[in-house]
Design a protein around this motif. Sequence first.
Motif, PDB file in Angstrom:
ATOM      1  N   TRP A  92       0.715  -1.238  -0.289  1.00 29.96           N
ATOM      2  CA  TRP A  92      -0.281  -0.020  -0.025  1.00 29.96           C
ATOM      3  C   TRP A  92       1.203   2.148  -0.181  1.00 29.96           C
ATOM      4  N   GLU A  93       1.936   1.144   0.829  1.00 29.62           N
ATOM      5  CA  GLU A  93       2.543   2.107   0.817  1.00 29.62           C
ATOM      6  C   GLU A  93       3.482   2.323  -0.523  1.00 29.62           C
ATOM      7  N   GLN A  94       4.053   1.463  -1.327  1.00 30.19           N
ATOM      8  CA  GLN A  94       4.323   1.988  -2.284  1.00 30.19           C
ATOM      9  C   GLN A  94       3.460   2.370  -3.597  1.00 30.19           C
ATOM     10  N   ASN A  95       2.857   2.376  -3.640  1.00 30.61           N
ATOM     11  CA  ASN A  95       1.377   2.161  -4.629  1.00 30.61           C
ATOM     12  C   ASN A  95       0.629   4.346  -3.879  1.00 30.61           C
ATOM     13  N   GLY A  96       1.117   4.623  -3.395  1.00 25.05           N
ATOM     14  CA  GLY A  96       0.318   5.847  -2.394  1.00 25.05           C
ATOM     15  C   GLY A  96      -0.828   5.590  -1.713  1.00 25.05           C
ATOM     16  N   ASP A  97      -0.760   4.206  -1.640  1.00 23.20           N
ATOM     17  CA  ASP A  97      -2.800   4.337  -0.941  1.00 23.20           C
ATOM     18  C   ASP A  97      -2.434   4.242   0.627  1.00 23.20           C
ATOM     19  N   TYR A  98      -1.831   5.138   1.594  1.00 23.91           N
ATOM     20  CA  TYR A  98      -1.198   5.846   2.717  1.00 23.91           C
ATOM     21  C   TYR A  98      -1.971   5.194   3.733  1.00 23.91           C
ATOM     22  N   SER A  99      -3.470   5.369   3.528  1.00 27.02           N
ATOM     23  CA  SER A  99      -4.512   5.231   4.539  1.00 27.02           C
ATOM     24  C   SER A  99      -4.088   3.594   5.222  1.00 27.02           C
ATOM     25  N   ARG A 100      -4.712   2.864   4.061  1.00 26.10           N
ATOM     26  CA  ARG A 100      -4.069   1.315   3.623  1.00 26.10           C
ATOM     27  C   ARG A 100      -3.091   1.124   4.776  1.00 26.10           C
ATOM     28  N   ALA A 101      -1.558   1.408   4.228  1.00 28.60           N
ATOM     29  CA  ALA A 101      -0.865   1.475   4.261  1.00 28.60           C
ATOM     30  C   ALA A 101      -0.317   1.480   6.131  1.00 28.60           C
ATOM     31  N   VAL A 102      -0.814   2.892   6.541  1.00 29.55           N
ATOM     32  CA  VAL A 102      -0.809   2.932   7.950  1.00 29.55           C
ATOM     33  C   VAL A 102      -1.973   1.776   8.470  1.00 29.55           C
ATOM     34  N   ASN A 103      -3.075   1.029   8.193  1.00 27.71           N
ATOM     35  CA  ASN A 103      -3.714   0.485   8.393  1.00 27.71           C
ATOM     36  C   ASN A 103      -2.809  -0.671   8.788  1.00 27.71           C
ATOM     37  N   ALA A 104      -2.702  -1.531   7.861  1.00 25.52           N
ATOM     38  CA  ALA A 104      -1.959  -2.556   7.941  1.00 25.52           C
ATOM     39  C   ALA A 104      -0.253  -2.565   8.272  1.00 25.52           C
ATOM     40  N   TYR A 105       0.392  -1.117   8.951  1.00 28.87           N
ATOM     41  CA  TYR A 105       1.208  -1.319   9.536  1.00 28.87           C
ATOM     42  C   TYR A 105       0.749  -1.553  11.084  1.00 28.87           C
ATOM     43  N   MET A 106      -0.042  -0.621  11.095  1.00 30.17           N
ATOM     44  CA  MET A 106      -1.056  -0.942  12.713  1.00 30.17           C
ATOM     45  C   MET A 106      -1.465  -2.212  13.041  1.00 30.17           C
ATOM     46  N   LYS A 107      -2.120  -3.101  11.946  1.00 28.58           N
ATOM     47  CA  LYS A 107      -2.412  -4.576  12.441  1.00 28.58           C
ATOM     48  C   LYS A 107      -1.743  -5.264  12.967  1.00 28.58           C
ATOM     49  N   ILE A 108      -0.296  -4.553  12.538  1.00 33.12           N
ATOM     50  CA  ILE A 108       0.677  -5.818  13.045  1.00 33.12           C
ATOM     51  C   ILE A 108       1.171  -5.722  15.015  1.00 33.12           C
ATOM     52  N   THR A 109       0.373  -6.966  15.302  1.00 32.33           N
ATOM     53  CA  THR A 109       0.235  -6.555  16.744  1.00 32.33           C
ATOM     54  C   THR A 109       1.304  -7.764  17.594  1.00 32.33           C
ATOM     55  N   VAL A 110       1.628  -7.480  18.514  1.00 29.95           N
ATOM     56  CA  VAL A 110       1.619  -8.710  19.373  1.00 29.95           C
ATOM     57  C   VAL A 110       1.157 -10.081  19.830  1.00 29.95           C
ATOM     58  N   GLN A 111      -0.228  -9.752  19.042  1.00 29.04           N
ATOM     59  CA  GLN A 111      -0.254 -11.661  18.723  1.00 29.04           C
ATOM     60  C   GLN A 111       0.215 -12.386  17.491  1.00 29.04           C
ATOM     61  N   GLN A 112       0.868 -11.203  16.687  1.00 29.17           N
ATOM     62  CA  GLN A 112       1.241 -12.141  15.435  1.00 29.17           C
ATOM     63  C   GLN A 112       3.081 -12.234  15.722  1.00 29.17           C
ATOM     64  N   THR A 113       3.817 -11.419  16.196  1.00 27.12           N
ATOM     65  CA  THR A 113       5.448 -11.303  16.565  1.00 27.12           C
ATOM     66  C   THR A 113       5.743 -11.562  18.210  1.00 27.12           C
ATOM     67  N   SER A 114       6.726 -11.843  18.448  1.00 28.80           N
ATOM     68  CA  SER A 114       6.900 -11.330  20.113  1.00 28.80           C
ATOM     69  C   SER A 114       8.426 -10.058  19.580  1.00 28.80           C
ATOM     70  N   GLU A 115       9.033 -10.660  17.947  1.00 25.90           N
ATOM     71  CA  GLU A 115       9.996  -9.339  17.490  1.00 25.90           C
ATOM     72  C   GLU A 115      10.171  -8.029  18.669  1.00 25.90           C
ATOM     73  N   TYR A 116      10.291  -7.216  19.929  1.00 21.14           N
ATOM     74  CA  TYR A 116       9.876  -6.269  19.701  1.00 21.14           C
ATOM     75  C   TYR A 116      10.131  -5.161  18.515  1.00 21.14           C
ATOM     76  N   ASN A 117      11.357  -4.948  18.721  1.00 19.30           N
ATOM     77  CA  ASN A 117      12.597  -4.470  17.355  1.00 19.30           C
ATOM     78  C   ASN A 117      11.317  -3.717  15.995  1.00 19.30           C
ATOM     79  N   PHE A 118      10.516  -4.461  15.608  1.00 18.77           N
ATOM     80  CA  PHE A 118      10.218  -4.556  14.556  1.00 18.77           C
ATOM     81  C   PHE A 118       9.008  -4.450  14.746  1.00 18.77           C
ATOM     82  N   LEU A 119       8.044  -4.488  16.155  1.00 23.30           N
ATOM     83  CA  LEU A 119       6.634  -3.584  16.049  1.00 23.30           C
ATOM     84  C   LEU A 119       7.134  -2.522  16.561  1.00 23.30           C
ATOM     85  N   VAL A 120       7.974  -2.121  17.089  1.00 25.76           N
ATOM     86  CA  VAL A 120       8.133  -1.111  17.165  1.00 25.76           C
ATOM     87  C   VAL A 120       8.663   0.213  16.469  1.00 25.76           C
TER      88      VAL A 120
END
Length: 234
Positions: A92-120
């Motif tokens: 989404w970011e590369q295609n300039g759809d920033y609203s969807r990009a933001v939502n997609a980045y925020m969908k990544i949570t501790v439920q999916q990964t415990s790599e805290y640096n990645f989440l940050v």
Amino acid sequence: PSSVADVLVGQARVAFESKDFQAAESFLLRAQRPELAMKYYKEANMWTDAIRVAKDYLPAKLPQLQKEYELYVNSSKGIKSTEELLAPAKTWEQNGDYSRAVNAYMKITVQQTSEYNFLVQCWKKATELAMKFLPNDAPDVAVTACERLAAIERYEEAAELFLGVEMIQEAIDMYIQGGMWQEAKDVASQMAPQFSQYVSTRYKEFLRKRGGVEDAKALVGEDPIAGLDMLARQ
């Protein structure tokens, strides 16, 4: 002529099968068949390229393709690598759809990964994109990101994000939660003097509650009478 287009389509098919995607796309655009390029990319799960082609040559097909991509992402089962988790947001970011990009980045949570640096990195990226391209949404995105950062005890990063959206008291509170009293004092004195007393009061409460000899000595610097009284009681 259609015969030339047919030859180009045939060459494109061969190129796609050989994974020479750039050549294949070039053949199909020369044949004026961008819908085939989009189809081939989609079949190869190369969604970033499929969306790019749709955006550039088939804008009417873009909304439907975006829906298909979201369905594809949401239907993917199992534990994913960080690259797989990032793929939708990057697309989404590369295609300039920033609203969807933001939502997609925020969908990544501790439920999916415990790599805290990645989440940050994900939550900071979401906030940065919102600040740059979606200023009306930026405060809400920042608050959500900072709450998550605090939950994984990344107080300094949370404070920095709050400062980025000029939420000064929230930034000070993050520094305080992280025990970074000097940073809290510096922000108050340099950016919002009206909060200096607030920081001082919180610091004195912290020292009294912890109650050690060193805390008493530190309290002398903030409140001599209270500090000396605390020392006398040690």
